[in-house]
Design a protein around this motif. Structure first.
Motif, PDB file in Angstrom:
ATOM      1  N   HIS A  52      -6.788  14.659 -35.724  1.00 46.07           N
ATOM      2  CA  HIS A  52      -7.196  16.007 -35.318  1.00 46.07           C
ATOM      3  C   HIS A  52      -6.152  16.665 -34.410  1.00 46.07           C
ATOM      4  N   ALA A  53      -5.440  15.850 -33.626  1.00 47.10           N
ATOM      5  CA  ALA A  53      -4.387  16.399 -32.763  1.00 47.10           C
ATOM      6  C   ALA A  53      -3.303  17.048 -33.606  1.00 47.10           C
ATOM      7  N   VAL A  54      -2.908  16.395 -34.696  1.00 52.92           N
ATOM      8  CA  VAL A  54      -1.877  16.949 -35.573  1.00 52.92           C
ATOM      9  C   VAL A  54      -2.383  18.203 -36.278  1.00 52.92           C
ATOM     10  N   ARG A  55      -3.640  18.216 -36.675  1.00 56.64           N
ATOM     11  CA  ARG A  55      -4.191  19.389 -37.350  1.00 56.64           C
ATOM     12  C   ARG A  55      -4.398  20.570 -36.394  1.00 56.64           C
ATOM     13  N   SER A  88       1.408  23.483 -33.059  1.00 58.31           N
ATOM     14  CA  SER A  88       2.157  23.730 -31.822  1.00 58.31           C
ATOM     15  C   SER A  88       3.460  22.951 -31.756  1.00 58.31           C
ATOM     16  N   ALA A  89       3.763  22.204 -32.816  1.00 55.90           N
ATOM     17  CA  ALA A  89       4.896  21.277 -32.764  1.00 55.90           C
ATOM     18  C   ALA A  89       6.217  21.984 -32.510  1.00 55.90           C
ATOM     19  N   ILE A  90       6.475  23.064 -33.231  1.00 56.04           N
ATOM     20  CA  ILE A  90       7.780  23.717 -33.118  1.00 56.04           C
ATOM     21  C   ILE A  90       7.943  24.376 -31.751  1.00 56.04           C
ATOM     22  N   ALA A  91       6.892  24.982 -31.262  1.00 56.72           N
ATOM     23  CA  ALA A  91       6.966  25.626 -29.946  1.00 56.72           C
ATOM     24  C   ALA A  91       7.270  24.605 -28.857  1.00 56.72           C
ATOM     25  N   LYS A  92       6.660  23.440 -28.940  1.00 53.42           N
ATOM     26  CA  LYS A  92       6.903  22.414 -27.932  1.00 53.42           C
ATOM     27  C   LYS A  92       8.308  21.829 -28.071  1.00 53.42           C
ATOM     28  N   VAL A 147      14.616   7.662 -27.252  1.00 48.39           N
ATOM     29  CA  VAL A 147      13.739   7.220 -26.171  1.00 48.39           C
ATOM     30  C   VAL A 147      13.459   8.376 -25.212  1.00 48.39           C
ATOM     31  N   GLU A 148      14.506   9.106 -24.840  1.00 53.34           N
ATOM     32  CA  GLU A 148      14.328  10.237 -23.922  1.00 53.34           C
ATOM     33  C   GLU A 148      13.527  11.357 -24.566  1.00 53.34           C
ATOM     34  N   LEU A 149      13.726  11.573 -25.864  1.00 57.08           N
ATOM     35  CA  LEU A 149      12.977  12.612 -26.568  1.00 57.08           C
ATOM     36  C   LEU A 149      11.497  12.265 -26.597  1.00 57.08           C
ATOM     37  N   TRP A 150      11.170  11.022 -26.894  1.00 55.28           N
ATOM     38  CA  TRP A 150       9.768  10.596 -26.924  1.00 55.28           C
ATOM     39  C   TRP A 150       9.109  10.827 -25.562  1.00 55.28           C
ATOM     40  N   THR A 203       5.549  14.410 -21.942  1.00 55.08           N
ATOM     41  CA  THR A 203       5.300  15.318 -20.820  1.00 55.08           C
ATOM     42  C   THR A 203       4.840  16.693 -21.306  1.00 55.08           C
ATOM     43  N   LEU A 204       5.145  17.011 -22.558  1.00 55.24           N
ATOM     44  CA  LEU A 204       4.698  18.277 -23.150  1.00 55.24           C
ATOM     45  C   LEU A 204       3.350  18.136 -23.840  1.00 55.24           C
ATOM     46  N   GLU A 205       2.709  16.991 -23.633  1.00 56.49           N
ATOM     47  CA  GLU A 205       1.371  16.708 -24.165  1.00 56.49           C
ATOM     48  C   GLU A 205       1.329  16.657 -25.688  1.00 56.49           C
ATOM     49  N   VAL A 206       2.426  16.220 -26.284  1.00 54.92           N
ATOM     50  CA  VAL A 206       2.421  15.923 -27.706  1.00 54.92           C
ATOM     51  C   VAL A 206       1.794  14.540 -27.867  1.00 54.92           C
TER      52      VAL A 206
END
Length: 377
Positions: free
Chosen positions: A46-49, A164-168, A218-221, A226-229
């Motif tokens: 549901h988070a992805v949707r 919201s993926a691209i915006a984050k 690792v840093e990207l993850w 922190t961006l709540e992805v």
């Protein structure tokens, strides 16, 4: 005595320790120890949707092909016309054997030509078939003309998917991601470091797949956390792709199925291509029709059709389920199955045998889920 089946240690991606820190439930997948879920399959789905989720897909195969004749040589291996691609574009396609059976499904990314006339290509393939694909390509490419580099263990690969993926992700990337079209890609700057970003995915949602050196991964993850992805595992990756009716290699497609049987006719470009491996079989199927088709099934009840279950028509076994699950988005069981062409039209009633009892199902159009169009203001 040591179980010989456990003698080979599982491989780990560069993000493995981060998954363990998040208490992910791990599983073996194609020789890799991978997270199957973090907070729960339904929650992650549901988070992805609804917002954004991220997947460690570093286990997938990653190849770079360079040379002046790369296009001409890979054109002979796939049914899709790759000459249509402009720099920064990509094509989902399949490698075929002589019988037009699918060796693997993959994406070729065309990066362009350098001043010396050298073509730059990237190919991303399935983890389970990386070695097979590499051997097939090396066996069919002229090594004096094409340089082949296997980057599979040299790069981390993270998929960021959802509305919201691209915006984050944009907050971490220098280049304008909104300018990249679907199946477009670029060499960009992420967290101040170079990276490969492609607007592709396996969830039915918009998003990017980002390939970077392991330490940047690792840093990207961590930055995405922190961006709540939401961290997501293989469990919801499977439910998401099935809702989007995306084929899983080894279940829905394999070396015994052709792209025309699998509903992948849109990537077969017979009219604009010269000879390629498997063409005679596809040309025959195109002219005379296929004997079976991969269809979408919607169960008429709460029973779930699983991989390998028989599909019944008129009281007889007519086909087989290749993938099935309870759809978190739709709230009902869905499945993919191969059935004879005569039973493949939407609305066709069928049955699925589950533990000796037949339960009603109906053929429906694919995909089961299609993301809503983006709102404009």
């Amino acid at each position: 005595m040591t179980d010989p089946r456990r003698a080979t240690a599982l491989s780990h991606t560069p993000l493995y320790s981060l998954a363990k820190e998040l208490n992910a439930r791990m599983t073996e997948f194609s020789g890799w120890e991978m997270p199957v879920q973090y907070s729960g399959i339904t929650h992650e789905h549901h988070a992805v949707r609804s917002t954004a989720g991220m997947f460690d897909i570093s286990h997938m195969g990653k190849f770079r092909l360079t040379g002046k004749t790369v296009l001409a040589q890979i054109q002979a291996l796939v049914p899709s016309d790759l000459s249509r691609l402009q720099p920064g574009e990509a094509q989902y396609t399949v490698l075929l054997n002589d019988q037009a059976g699918i060796i693997d499904d993959l994406i070729f990314y065309y990066q362009g030509i350098d001043p010396d006339g050298i073509q730059q290509w990237v190919a991303i393939v399935n983890a389970a078939t990386t070695n097979k694909d590499k051997a097939w390509l090396l066996n069919h490419l002229d090594s004096t003309e094409v340089s082949f580099q296997d980057c599979s263990t040299d790069r981390a690969l993270i998929a960021v998917q959802g509305p919201s993926a691209i915006a984050k992700l944009q907050t971490l990337v220098t280049e304008d991601l909104s300018s990249v079209k679907a199946f477009g890609h670029l060499e960009g700057t992420i967290l101040g470091q170079p990276g490969f970003l492609a607007r592709t995915g396996y969830t039915g949602e918009d998003g990017f797949e980002v390939m970077v050196p392991p330490e940047v991964g690792v840093e990207l993850w961590k930055a995405l956390l922190t961006l709540e992805v939401v961290p997501c595992g293989l469990g919801c990756r499977d439910t998401l792709r099935l809702e989007a009716a995306m084929a899983l290699y080894g279940q829905d497609i394999d070396e015994t199925t052709t792209p025309l049987e699998a509903g992948l006719g849109w990537l077969v470009h017979l009219d604009s291509k010269a000879d390629f491996i498997g063409r005679p079989v596809l040309a025959h199927q195109k002219q005379n029709g296929v004997q079976r088709r991969l269809v979408g099934l919607q169960m008429q009840g709460r029973n779930i059709a699983r991989h390998g279950y028989p599909v019944m028509a008129n009281g007889k076994v007519a086909g087989i389920v290749t993938s099935g699950t309870q759809s978190p988005t739709l709230g009902q069981p869905i499945a993919l199955a191969y059935v004879p062409t005569e039973f493949s039209k939407p609305g066709q009633p069928l049955e699925v045998e589950i533990r000796g009892t037949s339960y009603p199902a109906i053929v429906v159009k694919r995909p089961f889920y299609r993301r809503p169009p983006a709102l404009s203001f």
